[in-house]
Design a protein around this motif. Structure first.
Motif, PDB file in Angstrom:
ATOM      1  N   ARG A  38      19.347  41.048  25.074  1.00  0.00           N
ATOM      2  CA  ARG A  38      19.055  40.976  26.505  1.00  0.00           C
ATOM      3  C   ARG A  38      19.506  39.624  27.071  1.00  0.00           C
ATOM      4  O   ARG A  38      20.075  39.556  28.165  1.00  0.00           O
ATOM      5  CB  ARG A  38      17.560  41.192  26.732  1.00  0.00           C
ATOM      6  N   CYS A  92      23.257  39.502  27.640  1.00  0.00           N
ATOM      7  CA  CYS A  92      23.653  40.168  28.881  1.00  0.00           C
ATOM      8  C   CYS A  92      23.381  39.277  30.095  1.00  0.00           C
ATOM      9  O   CYS A  92      24.211  39.170  31.013  1.00  0.00           O
ATOM     10  CB  CYS A  92      22.899  41.489  29.016  1.00  0.00           C
ATOM     11  N   GLU A  93      22.224  38.625  30.092  1.00  0.00           N
ATOM     12  CA  GLU A  93      21.871  37.740  31.202  1.00  0.00           C
ATOM     13  C   GLU A  93      22.815  36.545  31.278  1.00  0.00           C
ATOM     14  O   GLU A  93      23.142  36.064  32.373  1.00  0.00           O
ATOM     15  CB  GLU A  93      20.425  37.280  31.053  1.00  0.00           C
ATOM     16  N   THR A 102      21.130  50.025  28.079  1.00  0.00           N
ATOM     17  CA  THR A 102      21.629  49.915  29.448  1.00  0.00           C
ATOM     18  C   THR A 102      20.495  49.793  30.459  1.00  0.00           C
ATOM     19  O   THR A 102      20.696  49.298  31.563  1.00  0.00           O
ATOM     20  CB  THR A 102      22.479  51.135  29.825  1.00  0.00           C
ATOM     21  N   ASN A 134      19.625  46.509  31.916  1.00  0.00           N
ATOM     22  CA  ASN A 134      20.774  45.982  32.650  1.00  0.00           C
ATOM     23  C   ASN A 134      21.027  46.770  33.931  1.00  0.00           C
ATOM     24  O   ASN A 134      22.130  46.736  34.480  1.00  0.00           O
ATOM     25  CB  ASN A 134      22.018  46.022  31.761  1.00  0.00           C
ATOM     26  N   SER A 163      22.965  41.978  38.035  1.00  0.00           N
ATOM     27  CA  SER A 163      22.819  42.529  36.686  1.00  0.00           C
ATOM     28  C   SER A 163      24.185  42.980  36.188  1.00  0.00           C
ATOM     29  O   SER A 163      25.164  43.024  36.952  1.00  0.00           O
ATOM     30  CB  SER A 163      21.852  43.712  36.673  1.00  0.00           C
ATOM     31  N   LEU A 164      24.248  43.349  34.920  1.00  0.00           N
ATOM     32  CA  LEU A 164      25.497  43.849  34.337  1.00  0.00           C
ATOM     33  C   LEU A 164      25.950  45.159  34.973  1.00  0.00           C
ATOM     34  O   LEU A 164      27.108  45.551  34.829  1.00  0.00           O
ATOM     35  CB  LEU A 164      25.335  44.050  32.834  1.00  0.00           C
TER      36      LEU A 164
END
Length: 385
Positions: free
Chosen positions: A225, A228-229, A34, A37, A244-245
């Motif tokens: 990573r 997520c991006e 996390t 993120n 960001s997430l």
């Protein structure tokens, strides 16, 4: 004791009484993947660590020896030239020195001997301890104080230089840890506070699967990573304020699921739900609710296994074994993934029997001898007396 061995070796070979610095390893109670993120994490620094014996020398040279893996010595010239070395840890020091020179920090020649009792590749963040401890040692010898927040950023930059795009959780945990407390960090604004761990009658135990990982080499960390991006970019098309997430919701993920990769969606959901597990863990610790702490641990593990897909069959086996032992309230893999340890909350009165049974069953199922470590929560980087 490793600290006394290192100090004695330094005095015998370098002739000076050194300053001794301790940089602890860290556990993470909950909040895996996390940090990069801009999410929530709940680590703690531990008693095991890396010790640095350091002293000035009269040369424009930094000499470093280690007991960490096998005896080895490397040298760096302050003019930027250095002799070739084979050690993996030499790359960290090379990166740190290059960053400090680029930032015009006044670096003096130093002699350094280091070693420790953190199992390498077990998810206890030996690399963050290595980087933060060495930077702190350099500042002490050079007489140039650097704020701990700046040390964290330099250590993170060093990890990035050698290929691991990590967040700041490990560095902050190693630098700001406090004995008897978990360290709650909001990775979006770096605000933090301490959460007392008051679970009387219960013990924290680390079980090492003895499946080693090397995140700097293994690109799987960086692949996640990127996943997520990718979701952030999809959501930004209709919510441009998102960076960001951290600020992406499950509803957002659902909206983009028809145009986003299914694996990316699954990984994004994991991160969003993991932030919620951090909040649940803080509440459980605050209430002294050991049963709920165990529940959150288990939930976190199986989410890492099925959603983020960063566990191994051996780590899954350890958690399943724990689920069938009445002395184990909960377990989960800890660290970046693909090997390392499980963190376990156990009833103290059944501790020995639980550990013995877990190791026995693990050996029967995998053929691997696991190791275990009792955990004590300790302070962050400090001059060690």
């Amino acid at each position: 004791m490793i600290d006394k061995t290192i100090a004695s070796y330094f005095i015998e070979n370098y002739g000076n009484d050194p300053i001794l610095i301790k940089a602890p390893g860290r556990i993470n109670l909950i909040g895996e993947h996390t940090d990069y993120n801009e999410g929530l994490v709940l680590p703690a620094s531990i008693e095991k660590g890396i010790y640095f014996a350091v002293s000035n020398n009269n040369d424009d040279t930094i000499r470093i020896e280690t007991f960490l893996t096998q005896p080895e010595k490397i040298e760096f010239k302050l003019n930027g030239n250095h002799e070739k070395f084979e050690s993996f840890w030499g790359n960290y020091f090379k990166a740190i020195i290059e960053i400090l020179v680029a930032k015009n920090y006044p670096i003096k020649g130093i002699d350094c001997v280091f070693g420790g009792d953190i199992p390498i590749g077990s998810g206890l963040s030996s690399s963050a301890a290595l980087c933060c401890g060495f930077i702190y040692a350099v500042t002490k010898i050079s007489g140039q104080d650097i704020l701990r927040e700046e040390i964290a950023l330099i250590a993170q930059e060093a990890e990035h230089k050698i290929g691991l795009n990590c967040g700041l959780m490990d560095q902050y945990a190693v630098l700001f840890g406090k004995k008897g407390n978990a360290f709650f960090l909001d990775c979006k604004d770096l605000s933090h506070n301490y959460i007392p761990i008051n679970l009387e009658g219960f013990s924290w135990v680390l079980v090492n699967s003895n499946i080693k990982h090397n995140l700097a080499v293994d690109s799987e960390y960086n692949k996640r990573r990127i996943s997520c991006e990718n979701i952030v970019k999809k959501v930004q098309k209709y919510r441009p304020e998102i960076t960001s997430l951290r600020d992406v919701t499950l509803e957002d993920v659902k909206k983009v699921s028809n145009v986003a990769d299914a694996t990316d969606c699954k990984r994004a959901k994991y991160v969003i739900e993991e932030n919620d597990r951090v909040r649940k863990m803080i509440k459980a610790l605050t209430n002294g609710d050991a049963q709920e702490v165990g529940n959150v641990l288990r939930q976190g593990h199986w989410a890492m296994s099925t959603q983020y897909e960063i566990t191994t069959s051996e780590l899954d086996a350890l958690v399943k074994i724990g689920e069938n032992l009445d002395g184990v309230l909960g377990s989960r893999m800890m660290g970046g993934g693909f090997g390392g340890c499980t963190i376990n909350l156990m009833l103290t009165e059944k501790l020995d029997a639980s550990i013995k049974s877990m190791l026995k069953q693990y050996k029967e199922q995998t053929g691997i001898d696991a190791e275990y470590y009792h955990l004590a929560i300790d302070d962050g980087v400090k001059v060690f007396e």
